[in-house]
Design a protein around this motif. Structure first.
Motif, mmCIF file in Angstrom:
data_model
loop_
_atom_site.group_PDB
_atom_site.id
_atom_site.type_symbol
_atom_site.label_atom_id
_atom_site.label_comp_id
_atom_site.label_asym_id
_atom_site.label_seq_id
_atom_site.Cartn_x
_atom_site.Cartn_y
_atom_site.Cartn_z
ATOM 1 N N LYS A 15 0.839 -1.210 0.000
ATOM 2 C CA LYS A 15 0.000 0.000 0.000
ATOM 3 C C LYS A 15 0.866 1.249 0.000
ATOM 4 C CE LYS A 15 0.833 1.237 4.558
ATOM 5 N NZ LYS A 15 1.676 2.371 4.943
ATOM 6 N N ASN A 72 6.638 -13.255 13.579
ATOM 7 C CA ASN A 72 6.231 -12.957 12.199
ATOM 8 C C ASN A 72 4.704 -12.824 12.154
ATOM 9 O OD1 ASN A 72 5.428 -13.373 9.360
ATOM 10 N ND2 ASN A 72 7.624 -13.712 9.071
ATOM 11 N N LEU A 73 4.226 -11.765 11.531
ATOM 12 C CA LEU A 73 2.775 -11.523 11.511
ATOM 13 C C LEU A 73 2.011 -12.671 10.842
ATOM 14 C CD1 LEU A 73 2.207 -7.713 10.813
ATOM 15 C CD2 LEU A 73 1.605 -9.018 12.853
ATOM 16 N N LYS A 98 8.689 -12.941 -0.806
ATOM 17 C CA LYS A 98 8.579 -11.529 -0.423
ATOM 18 C C LYS A 98 9.125 -10.613 -1.507
ATOM 19 C CE LYS A 98 8.155 -9.697 3.708
ATOM 20 N NZ LYS A 98 7.086 -8.774 3.278
ATOM 21 N N ALA A 103 10.062 -3.284 6.352
ATOM 22 C CA ALA A 103 10.121 -2.065 7.184
ATOM 23 C C ALA A 103 10.224 -0.824 6.306
ATOM 24 C CB ALA A 103 11.280 -2.136 8.189
ATOM 25 N N GLY A 104 9.467 -0.842 5.197
ATOM 26 C CA GLY A 104 9.565 0.236 4.205
ATOM 27 C C GLY A 104 8.397 1.190 4.188
ATOM 28 N N GLY A 105 7.408 0.992 5.063
ATOM 29 C CA GLY A 105 6.230 1.861 5.049
ATOM 30 C C GLY A 105 5.213 1.455 3.995
ATOM 31 N N MET A 106 5.333 0.204 3.494
ATOM 32 C CA MET A 106 4.398 -0.267 2.467
ATOM 33 C C MET A 106 3.563 -1.444 2.961
ATOM 34 S SD MET A 106 6.463 0.277 -1.078
ATOM 35 C CE MET A 106 4.941 0.357 -2.018
ATOM 36 N N ALA A 107 3.565 -1.651 4.290
ATOM 37 C CA ALA A 107 2.710 -2.661 4.928
ATOM 38 C C ALA A 107 3.048 -4.094 4.506
ATOM 39 C CB ALA A 107 1.229 -2.358 4.697
ATOM 40 N N GLY A 108 4.336 -4.385 4.355
ATOM 41 C CA GLY A 108 4.742 -5.733 3.950
ATOM 42 C C GLY A 108 4.402 -6.785 4.988
ATOM 43 N N GLY A 109 4.694 -6.529 6.231
ATOM 44 C CA GLY A 109 4.360 -7.487 7.290
ATOM 45 C C GLY A 109 2.856 -7.659 7.403
ATOM 46 N N ASP A 112 1.560 -9.970 4.783
ATOM 47 C CA ASP A 112 1.795 -11.385 5.087
ATOM 48 C C ASP A 112 0.819 -11.892 6.149
ATOM 49 O OD1 ASP A 112 3.828 -10.961 3.326
ATOM 50 O OD2 ASP A 112 5.421 -10.969 4.828
ATOM 51 N N ASP A 143 -2.737 -1.741 10.014
ATOM 52 C CA ASP A 143 -2.750 -1.775 8.544
ATOM 53 C C ASP A 143 -3.305 -3.088 7.986
ATOM 54 O OD1 ASP A 143 -1.634 0.737 8.079
ATOM 55 O OD2 ASP A 143 0.409 -0.014 7.755
ATOM 56 N N THR A 184 8.213 1.884 12.732
ATOM 57 C CA THR A 184 6.954 2.646 12.733
ATOM 58 C C THR A 184 6.732 3.376 14.066
ATOM 59 O OG1 THR A 184 6.040 1.108 11.105
ATOM 60 C CG2 THR A 184 4.454 2.451 12.328
HETATM 61 N N1 LIG Z 1 5.988 -11.121 7.573
HETATM 62 C C1 LIG Z 1 6.782 -10.096 7.891
HETATM 63 N N2 LIG Z 1 7.458 -9.446 6.934
HETATM 64 C C2 LIG Z 1 8.257 -8.398 7.255
HETATM 65 N N3 LIG Z 1 8.480 -7.971 8.507
HETATM 66 C C3 LIG Z 1 7.839 -8.579 9.487
HETATM 67 C C4 LIG Z 1 6.974 -9.662 9.227
HETATM 68 N N4 LIG Z 1 6.439 -10.052 10.389
HETATM 69 C C5 LIG Z 1 6.973 -9.270 11.340
HETATM 70 N N5 LIG Z 1 7.819 -8.378 10.813
HETATM 71 C C6 LIG Z 1 8.555 -7.345 11.588
HETATM 72 O O1 LIG Z 1 7.897 -6.100 11.351
HETATM 73 C C7 LIG Z 1 8.839 -5.057 11.094
HETATM 74 C C8 LIG Z 1 8.193 -4.055 10.135
HETATM 75 O O2 LIG Z 1 8.117 -4.674 8.882
HETATM 76 P P1 LIG Z 1 7.076 -4.267 7.745
HETATM 77 O O3 LIG Z 1 7.661 -4.731 6.461
HETATM 78 O O4 LIG Z 1 5.710 -4.726 8.072
HETATM 79 O O5 LIG Z 1 7.134 -2.688 7.884
HETATM 80 P P2 LIG Z 1 6.344 -1.575 7.179
HETATM 81 O O6 LIG Z 1 6.116 -1.951 5.755
HETATM 82 O O7 LIG Z 1 7.056 -0.300 7.483
HETATM 83 O O8 LIG Z 1 4.939 -1.581 7.907
HETATM 84 P P3 LIG Z 1 3.818 -0.462 7.916
HETATM 85 O O9 LIG Z 1 3.801 0.198 6.567
HETATM 86 O O10 LIG Z 1 2.570 -1.296 8.162
HETATM 87 O O11 LIG Z 1 4.156 0.448 9.051
HETATM 88 C C9 LIG Z 1 10.063 -5.765 10.536
HETATM 89 O O12 LIG Z 1 11.229 -5.074 10.833
HETATM 90 C C10 LIG Z 1 10.014 -7.137 11.179
HETATM 91 O O13 LIG Z 1 10.767 -7.160 12.381
#
Ligand SMILES: Nc1ncnc2c1ncn2[C@@H]1O[C@H](COP(=O)(O)OP(=O)(O)OP(=O)(O)O)[C@@H](O)[C@H]1O
Ligand SMILES: C[C@](O)(CO)[C@H](O)COP(=O)(O)OP(=O)(O)OC[C@H]1O[C@@H](n2ccc(N)nc2=O)[C@H](O)[C@@H]1O
Length: 305
Positions: A15, A72-73, A98, A103-109, A112, A143, A184
């Motif tokens: 996102k 891990n989520l 993946k 941890a890029g602000g694109m809701a990767g976790g 998942d 998110d 975050t």
């Molecule tokens: N399936 C997963 N993939 C990536 N990171 C995960 C996962 N499950 C738990 N994490 C943890 O969550 C932290 C944040 O990762 P994520 O990629 O979700 O960040 P994000 O994209 O910045 O999230 P958001 O945009 O929702 O704030 C990671 O550093 C990791 O420790």
């Protein structure tokens, strides 16, 4: 690596927040938001297969950054679903292919988490309804409900209370991930620190932004995008200013930090302009990579076979 055979696979989008209005901190530590989510076509694929125990494997360029334990989520999603529906044999192998920056602000976790939930629901035949799935998503993170539904939506509360939004056509984006992520909670804390002593208004989605989504006009959308977390992300990672500037110089209509960052998002006029901005960003050396993607994209989707 090929997908593990005999399993259920779900594809989930990343996102970008086209508006992120952040209210004052709440007593529970969260912030009320007006969070306008747009799902974009960068995807993780989650495949679940029966196993004796809970096991996680990850492939992709950022795989080494992803936890393989119960934090891990995706693992937490499987455990919550199994506990809620009394699944007898909740052992499962969760494979995450993946592609969304970590941890890029694109809701990767979050992607998942939503993907594992939908995949395990199908694997175990739990038959959870949409409302139950969204409820579990909200328990997993603010998110996560949006990762399940995709498209475009306004998130209220801490972002988990969703209203779908109308969008005409597609918008063309370029995403520039950075080396290393941003936490975050740390970005929200920095936002509070930077705004200390100022009156913080109630967060509201702007009518101009919602109208721009409805008409599908990238120039109008570019004039309306905003992210209250951007000053905090740039404060914690000053090099983002150069990335944003490089995209603007390359002709992007808008340049903003995606959510809590550090990925930078650039809105382009059309597909050809997006390719030009991506090439210029790559050449600028101000980011790790630059990738084009379109939005809105569908939410978590079961893949055939
Ligand atoms: N399936 C997963 N993939 C990536 N990171 C995960 C996962 N499950 C738990 N994490 C943890 O969550 C932290 C944040 O990762 P994520 O990629 O979700 O960040 P994000 O994209 O910045 O999230 P958001 O945009 O929702 O704030 C990671 O550093 C990791 O420790
Ligand atoms: C920045 C965004 O990605 C924008 O969509 C989200 O607001 C973050 O959503 P998320 O990663 O799912 O966040 P959660 O896992 O729910 O919360 C992680 C931490 O972020 C902060 N947080 C999150 C959401 C919110 N509305 N207010 C907050 O202050 C809190 O410190 C919280 O402990």
């Amino acid at each position: 690596m090929a997908r593990p055979a005999g399993g259920v696979t779900v594809r989930v989008p990343a996102k970008v927040n086209v508006q992120l209005a952040v209210g004052a901190p709440r007593p529970d530590g969260f912030h009320d938001l007006a969070n306008v989510f747009l799902a974009v076509g960068l995807y993780d694929e989650i495949t679940v297969t029966p196993s004796d125990t809970l096991r996680i494997t990850v492939t992709g360029p950022d795989a080494h950054l992803v936890p393989r334990d119960g934090t891990n989520l995706a693992a937490r999603a499987a455990e919550l679903l199994a506990a809620r529906y009394g699944v007898k044999d909740p052992g499962v192998h969760i494979h995450i292919a993946k592609d969304i920056p970590v941890a890029g602000g694109m809701a990767g976790g979050s992607a998942d988490g939503a993907g594992a939930l939908l995949a395990c629901d199908a694997l175990w035949g739990t038959g959870a309804g949409r409302t139950e799935l969204l409820d579990i998503c909200a328990e997993l993170g603010s998110d996560v409900p949006f990762s399940l539904v995709g498209g475009a939506a306004l998130g209220r509360g801490r972002g988990e209370i969703l209203t779908p939004l109308d969008v005409r056509g597609v918008f063309h984006w370029v995403f520039a991930p950075a080396d290393g992520g941003l936490s975050t909670p740390a970005v929200y804390r920095e936002c509070d620190r930077l705004r200390a002593g100022t009156a913080v208004p109630e967060p509201e989605a702007t009518p101009q932004l919602l109208a721009a989504l409805r008409t599908g006009d990238p120039v109008s959308l570019a004039a309306a995008v905003s992210n209250d977390l951007q000053p905090a992300a740039v404060s914690l990672r000053p090099s983002l200013a150069a990335t944003l500037e490089a995209g603007t110089a390359a002709g992007a209509l808008a340049a903003l930090v995606s959510g809590s960052g550090p990925t930078c998002a650039f809105l382009a006029e059309d597909a050809a302009a997006a390719e030009r901005v991506a090439a210029a960003l790559t050449a600028s050396g101000t980011c790790r990579a630059a990738r084009v993607a379109q939005g809105p994209a569908a939410g978590a989707t079961l893949l055939p076979g």
